[in-house]
Design an enzyme around this catalytic site. Structure first.
Site, PDB file in Angstrom:
ATOM      1  N   SER A 125      -4.716  -1.809   7.974  1.00 11.63           N
ATOM      2  CA  SER A 125      -5.466  -1.720   7.625  1.00 11.63           C
ATOM      3  C   SER A 125      -6.354  -1.872   8.590  1.00 11.63           C
ATOM      4  CB  SER A 125      -5.687  -3.291   6.092  1.00 11.63           C
ATOM      5  OG  SER A 125      -4.614  -2.504   5.444  1.00 11.63           O
ATOM      6  N   ASN A 126      -7.873  -1.475   7.799  1.00  9.49           N
ATOM      7  CA  ASN A 126      -9.452  -1.361   8.720  1.00  9.49           C
ATOM      8  C   ASN A 126      -9.785  -2.595   8.381  1.00  9.49           C
ATOM      9  OD1 ASN A 126      -8.624  -0.113  11.373  1.00  9.49           O
ATOM     10  ND2 ASN A 126      -9.046   1.720  10.465  1.00  9.49           N
ATOM     11  N   ASN A 150     -11.948  -4.607   2.437  1.00  8.62           N
ATOM     12  CA  ASN A 150     -10.609  -4.217   3.383  1.00  8.62           C
ATOM     13  C   ASN A 150     -10.277  -6.395   2.865  1.00  8.62           C
ATOM     14  OD1 ASN A 150      -9.929  -1.976   2.456  1.00  8.62           O
ATOM     15  ND2 ASN A 150     -10.353  -1.225   4.687  1.00  8.62           N
ATOM     16  N   HIS A 172     -10.067  -1.713  17.931  1.00 10.37           N
ATOM     17  CA  HIS A 172      -9.487  -0.851  17.696  1.00 10.37           C
ATOM     18  C   HIS A 172     -10.656  -0.438  17.100  1.00 10.37           C
ATOM     19  CE1 HIS A 172      -7.698   2.335  16.223  1.00 10.37           C
ATOM     20  NE2 HIS A 172      -7.643   2.186  14.522  1.00 10.37           N
ATOM     21  N   GLY A 206       1.350  -1.146   0.102  1.00  8.73           N
ATOM     22  CA  GLY A 206       0.253  -0.208   0.161  1.00  8.73           C
ATOM     23  C   GLY A 206       0.896   1.309  -0.016  1.00  8.73           C
ATOM     24  N   ASP A 208       2.315  -1.788  -4.286  1.00  9.74           N
ATOM     25  CA  ASP A 208       0.608  -1.363  -4.795  1.00  9.74           C
ATOM     26  C   ASP A 208       0.083  -1.943  -6.215  1.00  9.74           C
ATOM     27  OD1 ASP A 208      -1.729   0.128  -4.676  1.00  9.74           O
ATOM     28  OD2 ASP A 208      -0.711   1.760  -3.259  1.00  9.74           O
ATOM     29  N   GLY A 243      -0.336   4.102  -0.504  1.00 12.10           N
ATOM     30  CA  GLY A 243      -1.582   5.358   0.123  1.00 12.10           C
ATOM     31  C   GLY A 243      -0.200   6.853   0.710  1.00 12.10           C
TER      32      GLY A 243
HETATM   33  N1  LIG Z   1      -4.419   0.668  12.475  1.00 16.25           N
HETATM   34  C1  LIG Z   1      -4.789   1.930  12.151  1.00 16.25           C
HETATM   35  O1  LIG Z   1      -4.613   2.643  13.615  1.00 16.25           O
HETATM   36  C2  LIG Z   1      -5.053   2.671  11.181  1.00 16.25           C
HETATM   37  C3  LIG Z   1      -4.898   4.148  11.461  1.00 16.25           C
HETATM   38  C4  LIG Z   1      -5.146   4.578  10.332  1.00 16.25           C
HETATM   39  C5  LIG Z   1      -5.837   4.026   9.514  1.00 16.25           C
HETATM   40  N2  LIG Z   1      -5.927   3.211   9.020  1.00 16.25           N
HETATM   41  C6  LIG Z   1      -6.354   2.210   7.733  1.00 16.25           C
HETATM   42  O2  LIG Z   1      -5.451   2.398   6.863  1.00 16.25           O
HETATM   43  C7  LIG Z   1      -5.612   1.748   5.514  1.00 16.25           C
HETATM   44  C8  LIG Z   1      -4.831   3.035   4.775  1.00 16.25           C
HETATM   45  O3  LIG Z   1      -4.521   4.033   5.379  1.00 16.25           O
HETATM   46  P1  LIG Z   1      -4.121   5.171   3.704  1.00 16.25           P
HETATM   47  O4  LIG Z   1      -4.689   6.564   4.602  1.00 16.25           O
HETATM   48  O5  LIG Z   1      -3.558   5.129   4.034  1.00 16.25           O
HETATM   49  O6  LIG Z   1      -5.219   5.038   2.846  1.00 16.25           O
HETATM   50  P2  LIG Z   1      -4.559   5.004   1.124  1.00 16.25           P
HETATM   51  O7  LIG Z   1      -5.718   4.852   0.099  1.00 16.25           O
HETATM   52  O8  LIG Z   1      -4.422   6.389   1.181  1.00 16.25           O
HETATM   53  O9  LIG Z   1      -3.878   3.700   0.878  1.00 16.25           O
HETATM   54  C9  LIG Z   1      -4.359   2.907   0.723  1.00 16.25           C
HETATM   55  C10 LIG Z   1      -3.065   2.497  -0.286  1.00 16.25           C
HETATM   56  O10 LIG Z   1      -3.905   0.563  -0.405  1.00 16.25           O
HETATM   57  C11 LIG Z   1      -3.667   0.498  -2.317  1.00 16.25           C
HETATM   58  N3  LIG Z   1      -4.043  -0.728  -2.468  1.00 16.25           N
HETATM   59  C12 LIG Z   1      -5.116  -1.002  -2.183  1.00 16.25           C
HETATM   60  N4  LIG Z   1      -5.345  -2.656  -2.748  1.00 16.25           N
HETATM   61  C13 LIG Z   1      -4.094  -3.377  -2.568  1.00 16.25           C
HETATM   62  C14 LIG Z   1      -3.564  -4.731  -3.060  1.00 16.25           C
HETATM   63  N5  LIG Z   1      -4.619  -5.548  -2.927  1.00 16.25           N
HETATM   64  N6  LIG Z   1      -2.135  -4.374  -2.603  1.00 16.25           N
HETATM   65  C15 LIG Z   1      -1.397  -3.014  -2.519  1.00 16.25           C
HETATM   66  N7  LIG Z   1      -2.784  -2.188  -2.636  1.00 16.25           N
HETATM   67  C16 LIG Z   1      -3.237  -2.330  -2.719  1.00 16.25           C
HETATM   68  C17 LIG Z   1      -4.690   2.083  -2.705  1.00 16.25           C
HETATM   69  O11 LIG Z   1      -4.082   1.530  -4.205  1.00 16.25           O
HETATM   70  C18 LIG Z   1      -3.790   2.716  -1.502  1.00 16.25           C
HETATM   71  O12 LIG Z   1      -2.857   4.342  -2.554  1.00 16.25           O
HETATM   72  C19 LIG Z   1      -7.135   2.080   5.708  1.00 16.25           C
HETATM   73  O13 LIG Z   1      -7.725   0.533   5.357  1.00 16.25           O
HETATM   74  C20 LIG Z   1      -6.893   2.935   6.812  1.00 16.25           C
HETATM   75  O14 LIG Z   1      -8.411   2.956   7.304  1.00 16.25           O
HETATM   76  C21 LIG Z   1      -5.458   2.215  10.249  1.00 16.25           C
END
Ligand SMILES: NC(=O)c1ccc[n+]([C@@H]2O[C@H](COP(=O)([O-])OP(=O)(O)OC[C@H]3O[C@@H](n4cnc5c(N)ncnc54)[C@H](O)[C@@H]3O)[C@@H](O)[C@H]2O)c1
Length: 312
Positions: free
Chosen positions: A123-124, A99, A179, A11, A35, A13
């Site tokens: 990831s959530n 997810n 969480h 990921g 990604d 992102g």
């Molecule tokens: N655990 C925590 O405390 C916490 C805190 C904040 C966010 N999160 C979670 O983290 C995750 C990511 O957040 P973000 O802000 O970076 O999101 P983002 O959308 O900026 O990035 C996510 C990335 O994952 C990529 N992706 C999708 N499918 C994929 C795959 N099969 N293989 C590889 N990459 C893939 C997307 O193309 C994107 O670039 C979300 O699910 C968010 O809810 C968790």
């Protein structure tokens, strides 16, 4: 001669980019920012920008962007942020069906490409995603952990420090459980340089801080339309660094429980020690009756979501 560690970030992102920046700046190892093919340009562009950033800062680490699973082969640490984040009005649980498919695909690839990695899931909905990743890969529970507690505790610590008018460095506090809205900020272990927080902050103010902590992620989503990424990335890097440098940090993290706290076959946030062996210890601490009841409620909510995921 020692070789550099390899860190795979699944990921590229918001969190993935910040993870790469932090890992490079701290020279934790060479980074592969992975990604999907549609986003490989973003991954490669961020990688190049960050390598140029290294040139400014004088940090030695290679950073590459890729959508080819072969490129993450043999990674020592994998941090997974693949998936979609929340939008205003959404709960973390609303992300489950999208997810879940993504984490299953990631797990299948990790199984063959980096069977010895220490895997941190971000990831959530977090507790279900980490449960599913461990189930799909069959990796030992000690090598698959979820990041939430470090972040939720940092939020809790910040709000407590502000209220008490002290440095955040002097506040020690943990958030356990799932969480989500049922997370458990543990007041009984919360101190300001050893002084029980209850001596410095009134029960009413503490209750308000607990509420704000529980809604801490949502507060940011509401403000900027997507989820937080600086503090989540720092939190996951704290855990990765503890593994790579055998620091044995004691942190709250979603760990695979096998009877601890009375739960089996469940991932939920508990105090753990992370070192070269992965999750080397799960600490069972005494909780007050109220905290136990909150943990029970939180575990039930996670269990319910895991059961729902089994039907998807
Ligand atoms: N655990 C925590 O405390 C916490 C805190 C904040 C966010 N999160 C979670 O983290 C995750 C990511 O957040 P973000 O802000 O970076 O999101 P983002 O959308 O900026 O990035 C996510 C990335 O994952 C990529 N992706 C999708 N499918 C994929 C795959 N099969 N293989 C590889 N990459 C893939 C997307 O193309 C994107 O670039 C979300 O699910 C968010 O809810 C968790």
């Amino acid at each position: 001669m020692a070789r550099r560690n390899k860190i795979a970030l699944i990921g590229a992102g918001n969190i993935g980019g910040e993870l790469a920046a932090l890992a490079a700046r701290r020279e934790l190892g060479d980074v592969v920012l992975f990604d999907i093919p549609e986003k490989v340009g973003v991954a490669q562009g961020k990688a190049l920008d960050l390598e140029q950033n290294n040139a400014v800062l004088g940090a030695d680490a290679s950073i590459t962007g890729s959508s080819n699973w072969d490129d993450i082969a043999g990674a020592d640490v994998v941090i997974i942020t693949a998936g979609v984040p929340r939008k205003p009005g959404m709960s973390r649980d609303d992300l489950l069906s999208i997810n879940l498919k993504i984490i299953r695909g990631v797990g299948e690839n990790l199984k063959s490409k980096c069977p010895n990695a220490f895997v941190i899931v971000v990831s959530n909905p977090l507790d279900v995603m980490v449960y599913e990743l461990q189930r799909v890969t069959g990796f030992p529970g000690t090598k698959v952990v979820g990041m939430a507690g470090v972040l939720d505790s940092a939020r809790f610590q910040l709000f407590l420090a502000r209220e008490a008018g002290v440095s955040v460095k002097d506040v020690r506090a943990m958030v356990l459980g799932g969480h989500g809205d049922t997370m458990v900020p543990v007041i009984s272990y919360c101190t300001i340089n050893g002084i029980p927080v209850t001596q410095l902050i009134t029960p009413e103010k503490l209750a308000a801080i607990v509420d704000r902590t529980r809604g801490g992620g949502g507060e940011i989503v509401k403000l900027m339309g997507t989820s937080a990424y600086y503090a989540p990335a720092s939190s996951a890097i704290t855990m990765a660094e503890s593994y790579l440098k055998d620091q044995k940090r004691l942190v709250p993290a979603a760990a695979h429980l096998n009877g601890e706290y009375g739960y089996k076959d469940l991932y939920i946030g508990v105090p753990v020690v992370i070192g070269a062996g992965g999750v080397e210890k799960i600490l069972t601490i005494t909780l007050t009756a109220d905290e136990k009841a909150m943990l029970e409620k939180s575990a039930a909510a996670v269990r319910e979501l895991i059961d729902a995921s089994k039907k998807l």
